[in-house]
Design a protein around this motif. Sequence first.
Motif, short mmCIF file in Angstrom:
data_model
loop_
_atom_site.label_atom_id
_atom_site.label_comp_id
_atom_site.label_asym_id
_atom_site.label_seq_id
_atom_site.Cartn_x
_atom_site.Cartn_y
_atom_site.Cartn_z
N LEU A 1 0.86 -1.18 0.00
CA LEU A 1 0.00 0.00 0.00
C LEU A 1 0.89 1.23 0.00
O LEU A 1 1.77 1.36 0.85
CB LEU A 1 -0.87 -0.04 1.26
CG LEU A 1 -1.92 1.05 1.43
CD1 LEU A 1 -2.89 1.06 0.27
CD2 LEU A 1 -2.67 0.81 2.74
N ARG A 2 0.69 2.09 -0.97
CA ARG A 2 1.52 3.29 -1.09
C ARG A 2 0.62 4.50 -1.23
O ARG A 2 -0.17 4.59 -2.16
CB ARG A 2 2.44 3.15 -2.31
CG ARG A 2 3.03 4.46 -2.83
CD ARG A 2 4.04 5.05 -1.87
NE ARG A 2 4.74 6.20 -2.40
CZ ARG A 2 4.85 7.37 -1.73
NH1 ARG A 2 4.30 7.54 -0.57
NH2 ARG A 2 5.55 8.36 -2.27
N ASN A 3 0.72 5.41 -0.29
CA ASN A 3 -0.05 6.64 -0.34
C ASN A 3 0.85 7.84 -0.20
O ASN A 3 1.77 7.84 0.60
CB ASN A 3 -1.09 6.65 0.78
CG ASN A 3 -2.14 5.57 0.56
OD1 ASN A 3 -2.84 5.58 -0.44
ND2 ASN A 3 -2.19 4.62 1.46
N ALA B 1 11.05 13.84 -8.31
CA ALA B 1 9.98 12.85 -8.12
C ALA B 1 9.82 11.96 -9.34
O ALA B 1 9.58 12.44 -10.44
CB ALA B 1 8.66 13.54 -7.81
N TYR B 2 9.94 10.67 -9.13
CA TYR B 2 9.75 9.66 -10.19
C TYR B 2 10.58 9.99 -11.43
O TYR B 2 10.19 9.69 -12.55
CB TYR B 2 8.26 9.46 -10.51
CG TYR B 2 7.50 9.12 -9.26
CD1 TYR B 2 7.63 7.86 -8.69
CD2 TYR B 2 6.71 10.07 -8.61
CE1 TYR B 2 6.98 7.54 -7.51
CE2 TYR B 2 6.06 9.76 -7.42
CZ TYR B 2 6.21 8.50 -6.88
OH TYR B 2 5.57 8.18 -5.70
N ARG B 3 11.72 10.67 -11.21
CA ARG B 3 12.63 10.97 -12.30
C ARG B 3 14.04 10.57 -11.89
O ARG B 3 14.38 10.55 -10.70
CB ARG B 3 12.57 12.47 -12.65
CG ARG B 3 11.14 12.93 -12.99
CD ARG B 3 11.08 14.16 -13.87
NE ARG B 3 11.87 15.27 -13.36
CZ ARG B 3 12.16 16.35 -14.09
NH1 ARG B 3 11.72 16.45 -15.34
NH2 ARG B 3 12.87 17.32 -13.57
N GLU C 1 4.69 -2.07 -9.68
CA GLU C 1 5.83 -1.95 -8.77
C GLU C 1 6.09 -0.47 -8.51
O GLU C 1 6.18 0.33 -9.45
CB GLU C 1 7.08 -2.60 -9.38
CG GLU C 1 8.28 -2.55 -8.43
CD GLU C 1 9.55 -3.18 -8.99
OE1 GLU C 1 9.63 -3.42 -10.21
OE2 GLU C 1 10.46 -3.41 -8.18
N CYS C 2 6.23 -0.13 -7.24
CA CYS C 2 6.55 1.26 -6.90
C CYS C 2 7.95 1.57 -7.44
O CYS C 2 8.87 0.75 -7.32
CB CYS C 2 6.52 1.45 -5.39
SG CYS C 2 6.91 3.13 -4.90
N GLY C 3 8.10 2.75 -8.04
CA GLY C 3 9.40 3.16 -8.58
C GLY C 3 10.50 3.10 -7.53
O GLY C 3 11.67 2.90 -7.85
N GLY C 4 10.12 3.24 -6.27
CA GLY C 4 11.10 3.28 -5.17
C GLY C 4 11.32 1.92 -4.51
O GLY C 4 12.04 1.84 -3.50
N ALA D 1 4.36 2.34 -10.44
CA ALA D 1 2.95 2.26 -10.04
C ALA D 1 2.36 3.63 -9.74
O ALA D 1 1.14 3.77 -9.65
CB ALA D 1 2.80 1.33 -8.84
N SER D 2 3.21 4.66 -9.62
CA SER D 2 2.70 6.01 -9.38
C SER D 2 1.89 6.52 -10.58
O SER D 2 1.12 7.47 -10.45
CB SER D 2 3.85 6.98 -9.10
OG SER D 2 4.84 6.86 -10.10
N VAL D 3 2.05 5.88 -11.74
CA VAL D 3 1.25 6.24 -12.92
C VAL D 3 -0.20 5.77 -12.73
O VAL D 3 -1.13 6.33 -13.30
CB VAL D 3 1.87 5.63 -14.20
CG1 VAL D 3 1.00 5.86 -15.41
CG2 VAL D 3 3.28 6.18 -14.44
MO LIG Z 1 5.22 4.58 -5.85
#
Ligand SMILES: [Mo]
Length: 406
Positions: free
Chosen positions: A82-84, A266-268, A131-134, A240-242
């Motif tokens: 879970l990512r918020n 961020a996400y870059r 998958e979360c980028g992080g 997954a942030s997309v």
């Molecule tokens: Mo993420």
Amino acid sequence: MKRRNFVQRTLLGTFATALGTELVFGTHMPEGYTPIGLQEPDPFTLFKKDSRMTVLNKKPWNIEAKAHLLDDRVTPNNCMFLRNNGLIPENIDADTWTLTIDGEAAKQQKTYSLSDLKAKFQHYTYQLTLECGGNGRSEFDPPAKGNQWTVGAVSCANWTGVRLRDVLADAGIKDDAVYVGYHATDQHLSRDPEKEPISRGAPMKKALQDETLLAFKMNDAPIPLAHGFPLRLVAGGWPASVSGKWINRISIRNIVHDGPKMTGTAYRVPCEPVAPGTKVKDEDMCIIESMPVKSLITYPQSGATIKEGKKLTIRGHAWAGELAVAKMEYSIDFGATWIRCPVEKPFNRLAWQHFKASVAFPKNGYYEIWARATDSQGTAQPMVLPGWNPKGYLNNACHRIAVKIV
Ligand SMILES: [Mo]
Ligand SMILES: Nc1nc2c(c(=O)[nH]1)N[C@H]1C(S)=C(S)[C@@H](COP(=O)(O)O)O[C@H]1N2
């Protein structure tokens, strides 16, 4: 008795102040009972998560799985990370929920109710790897700020919904469209209604893929609230942030979407490789698109003890962003030699693939089992942390587990 009542009432007064409400029936509460609003929220009950999951942050809620909890072929809610970025919306009414398509490159602004969407467009179901980028950030040195994900910020569930492509086409896409940006109803941590916690998106080529869904079901049930009920974007294989949760607006943009978490670090990642610890200028950062090839050993659990002479069956999943996994190997000698093992075809494009191997050990003792996937373009996972970047994204180093043969 009298004295205890007195203490309890005083305590209740304090509770009521803290909660900002009156506690009805307060005096009937059992001794030692803490009113719900004052309890440390139990995320496992709240989100129906396996109690062996790891809570990385409570505000906002960020929870990851452990490798062995991801053994299912299709990830159930109870083991899904879970990512918020902000506060999970409350009091959602699916009956009055709407989705608006707008933006400079939309031929018209058009609003759909959830039932419009379901009735008007064909439904599709895909297994999609998110998958979360992080994921893997905890390994970075110098360390990267943010949730210290180890290996458990990945899932592959069944998602059912309508194709984003069909909805965008229905509203009408202008020729100058380059990107879609999502908007959602979660709250910024500051509770400032003017601020969005996150508003990301994808270039048209990803938005228009068959598998990019506006989903209303996860694993054949309404999407759990924390995972985006009643409507979420699902774009498998990309960070997954997309995949925006609680989506109520999608803007078709004639520029690269510039919402919160689309810019800066961020996400870059640096467009060109940099030395660990380098400060990178904004204009030298590039948006992450397809995620790199990666795999996870989900059985046995790291630390297992195996009886001598027994062959050990290991299994897990492998995925490669937009690509497929072409080859799977394991090593029991720290990567000195590799042994190939079978990997299944994906259930559909962008679904993770399952592998299995029967491992034999030359003698008793301590071993590490490493897994390495290679994608359809011949790129394999690195054995150690790949390119350092300021926010610790894209760590796809080989996963390894420890076993003891006795
Ligand atoms: Mo993420
Ligand atoms: N509206 C909204 N969508 C969001 C987020 C968010 O904070 N708000 N987090 C994103 C990020 S960074 C990730 S990794 C995934 C996580 O999805 P999950 O919580 O369903 O596993 O949701 C994405 N979608």
